[in-house]
Structure formats: C-alpha cells, structure tokens
Design an enzyme around this catalytic site. Structure first.
Site, PDB file in Angstrom:
ATOM      1  N   ASP A 155     -17.515 107.529  72.692  1.00 44.93           N
ATOM      2  CA  ASP A 155     -17.293 106.794  71.455  1.00 44.93           C
ATOM      3  C   ASP A 155     -18.662 106.524  70.846  1.00 44.93           C
ATOM      4  O   ASP A 155     -19.477 105.785  71.419  1.00 44.93           O
ATOM      5  CB  ASP A 155     -16.570 105.479  71.767  1.00 44.93           C
ATOM      6  CG  ASP A 155     -16.298 104.627  70.543  1.00 44.93           C
ATOM      7  OD1 ASP A 155     -16.836 104.927  69.467  1.00 44.93           O
ATOM      8  OD2 ASP A 155     -15.552 103.632  70.671  1.00 44.93           O
ATOM      9  N   VAL A 156     -18.941 107.105  69.683  1.00 43.08           N
ATOM     10  CA  VAL A 156     -20.286 106.999  69.111  1.00 43.08           C
ATOM     11  C   VAL A 156     -20.646 105.561  68.745  1.00 43.08           C
ATOM     12  O   VAL A 156     -21.837 105.249  68.588  1.00 43.08           O
ATOM     13  CB  VAL A 156     -20.458 107.909  67.880  1.00 43.08           C
ATOM     14  CG1 VAL A 156     -20.323 109.377  68.278  1.00 43.08           C
ATOM     15  CG2 VAL A 156     -19.499 107.543  66.758  1.00 43.08           C
ATOM     16  N   TYR A 185     -15.645 102.483  53.171  1.00 41.36           N
ATOM     17  CA  TYR A 185     -16.208 103.785  53.542  1.00 41.36           C
ATOM     18  C   TYR A 185     -17.526 104.023  52.814  1.00 41.36           C
ATOM     19  O   TYR A 185     -18.532 104.417  53.420  1.00 41.36           O
ATOM     20  CB  TYR A 185     -15.199 104.883  53.214  1.00 41.36           C
ATOM     21  CG  TYR A 185     -15.660 106.280  53.554  1.00 41.36           C
ATOM     22  CD1 TYR A 185     -15.564 106.759  54.859  1.00 41.36           C
ATOM     23  CD2 TYR A 185     -16.177 107.128  52.575  1.00 41.36           C
ATOM     24  CE1 TYR A 185     -15.975 108.045  55.180  1.00 41.36           C
ATOM     25  CE2 TYR A 185     -16.590 108.415  52.890  1.00 41.36           C
ATOM     26  CZ  TYR A 185     -16.491 108.866  54.183  1.00 41.36           C
ATOM     27  OH  TYR A 185     -16.903 110.139  54.497  1.00 41.36           O
ATOM     28  N   THR A 200     -11.034 119.477  55.461  1.00 36.95           N
ATOM     29  CA  THR A 200     -10.962 119.241  56.900  1.00 36.95           C
ATOM     30  C   THR A 200      -9.729 118.397  57.201  1.00 36.95           C
ATOM     31  O   THR A 200      -9.116 117.836  56.289  1.00 36.95           O
ATOM     32  CB  THR A 200     -12.204 118.482  57.412  1.00 36.95           C
ATOM     33  OG1 THR A 200     -12.106 117.103  57.028  1.00 36.95           O
ATOM     34  CG2 THR A 200     -13.491 119.075  56.870  1.00 36.95           C
ATOM     35  N   LYS A 247     -21.295 104.479  54.456  1.00 34.31           N
ATOM     36  CA  LYS A 247     -22.100 105.676  54.214  1.00 34.31           C
ATOM     37  C   LYS A 247     -23.376 105.338  53.445  1.00 34.31           C
ATOM     38  O   LYS A 247     -24.418 105.954  53.656  1.00 34.31           O
ATOM     39  CB  LYS A 247     -21.275 106.710  53.455  1.00 34.31           C
ATOM     40  CG  LYS A 247     -20.169 107.359  54.273  1.00 34.31           C
ATOM     41  CD  LYS A 247     -20.703 108.159  55.448  1.00 34.31           C
ATOM     42  CE  LYS A 247     -19.631 109.073  56.043  1.00 34.31           C
ATOM     43  NZ  LYS A 247     -20.126 109.847  57.212  1.00 34.31           N
ATOM     44  N   ASP A 300     -17.569 114.048  71.292  1.00 35.95           N
ATOM     45  CA  ASP A 300     -16.458 113.567  70.478  1.00 35.95           C
ATOM     46  C   ASP A 300     -15.666 112.557  71.282  1.00 35.95           C
ATOM     47  O   ASP A 300     -15.816 112.459  72.509  1.00 35.95           O
ATOM     48  CB  ASP A 300     -15.554 114.722  70.035  1.00 35.95           C
ATOM     49  CG  ASP A 300     -14.903 114.466  68.681  1.00 35.95           C
ATOM     50  OD1 ASP A 300     -14.215 113.425  68.538  1.00 35.95           O
ATOM     51  OD2 ASP A 300     -15.063 115.290  67.770  1.00 35.95           O
TER      52      ASP A 300
END
Length: 233
Positions: free
Chosen positions: A51-52, A142, A177, A146, A35
């Site tokens: 950092d992905v 977004y 979440t 995706k 993470d």
C-alpha cells in the site's frame, strides 16, 4: 542481481503503470512492479504488493527489490485512484485518502529510493493530472491531492538536483484506463468533442513521456509534461 539498471513502478498492475513497465523494459531496465493487488509476474522482473500510503510497507518493498534486483536507478510513482463528488459531499476520510495515496505515495516512494537514486544519479517521475493545473467540477479532492503532488515534485527537484537526481512529473488528461468508468463524463462524446484531438490519451502515450523523462531528458528538473489531447494548452 540484475545486470540491467533497476526501476520501481508503483500502480504497475494495470493502466498507465503497466504501460510504464513495458516502456522501461524496452529501454533496458529490470522493472519491479509495486501494487496493492497482485501483478502478473510474467510482465515484470519482480512483483511486490504494498500500500503506497504506508511508508513502512513501501520501504520494506523497496528493500525487497534491492535484494532481488539490486539498487534502484529510477522510480515512477503511478499508483492512485479517482472519484468525483460535489465538494459538500466529500467525506473527510475521502479527502485524507486522496492525499495519502497521491501525495503520500509519491513521498513514501521517494524517501525509500532516494539513497540509491543519489548514488546512481537516478530519476524520479510522478504521475500528476491536468486537473492539478486546471481543476474540474466535482474534482476538488482529487485535484487538490494532485496539486499538492506537483508542489512536492518541484520542491524535491530543487532539493536533490545538486546530488544529480532528476525529479519531474507527467500530468495526463483523461486516459483510457480502468480508472475511468464506462459511464464517466470524461468518456462522453460531448466532452471528447471539446478536445483538439477528440479522444482520450492512451496509456502507452503517457508511458512514453515517462520513459523520456527517465532516459533522455537529462536537463529536465522540476518539469511537468502535459499529455492531455490538448485539454490544457
């Protein structure tokens, strides 16, 4: 080195990622959590910050996992962020960040883990979104990110299936979440009343779908499991 199979989960500090960690541990995996923020080390077998969207950082993090736990048998790309805005108010930097984190994060994890996944006939799962399928008002950047992620999942699935690696996705609807603010329209009673189940998905429910794809769905390749309280049927 762990005697258990090893899984890497990004976005593991909270929400769906944290629930996936628990679900895979319960199935006997040693789980490394990745993470951008600190992870509760009591909840994972190995914690690493990265950092992905940074391919080099992800590769270094996966190398650290190999050194600590051993080769990777499963990888789950969960890390992401969410924001709403009318399309004419979305800055170029916001478009790019959505793509770097969601699409880039998946690709970076896949590239780092694929040698191990091929060697062990492993599994790779991405968390997409119902918005990738149905779209949503004020969700263009977004949903686009995706949607691109789903394209990458299906293409990579076809590419690596002959090597024994299964690549699939889970596409949750709005999930309870921290990613959803308390005043989010997805939490509004008027929206919830449109859902057949009349409630948000829960992180552990999404995690169980990930667990199924990793552990039990030996014939699933390029599939998308929709977990959305009936929002997309």
């Amino acid at each position: 080195m762990s005697e258990r199979p090893v899984a890497v989960v990004t976005g593991a500090a909270s929400g769906i990622g944290a629930a996936v960690v628990v679900a895979l541990q319960e199935r006997g995996f040693a789980v490394a959590g990745m993470d951008l923020v600190d992870i509760d080390t009591d909840g994972v077998d190995h914690a690493v910050r990265a950092d992905v969207s940074d391919g080099a950082a992800v590769a270094a993090a996966v190398d650290a996992v190999r050194g600590s736990l051993g080769p990777v048998h499963a990888a789950v790309s969960v890390a992401g962020h969410y924001a709403m805005a009318p399309v004419d108010q979305i800055e170029v930097t916001a478009w790019r960040r959505m793509l770097r984190v969601h699409l880039g994060g998946f690709v970076n994890l896949a590239r780092a883990c694929l040698p191990d996944l091929v060697a062990h006939h492993g599994a790779l799962v991405a968390i997409a979104s119902e918005l990738a399928i149905g779209g949503g008002e004020h969700d263009a950047h977004y949903a686009a990110a995706k949607g691109a992620l789903l394209g990458a999942v299906r293409s990579l699935a076809a590419e690596v299936a002959p090597a024994g690696v299964r690549v699939n996705a889970v596409a949750p609807g709005p999930t309870d979440t921290p990613l959803l603010a308390s005043d989010s329209p997805w939490r509004a009673p008027d929206y919830l009343d449109t859902l057949p189940l009349r409630r948000l998905a829960l992180p552990h429910e999404v995690a169980r779908c990930v667990e199924y794809l990793v552990c039990d769905a030996g014939f699933s390749v390029g599939d998308v499991v929709n977990v959305n309280s009936g929002a997309v049927i």
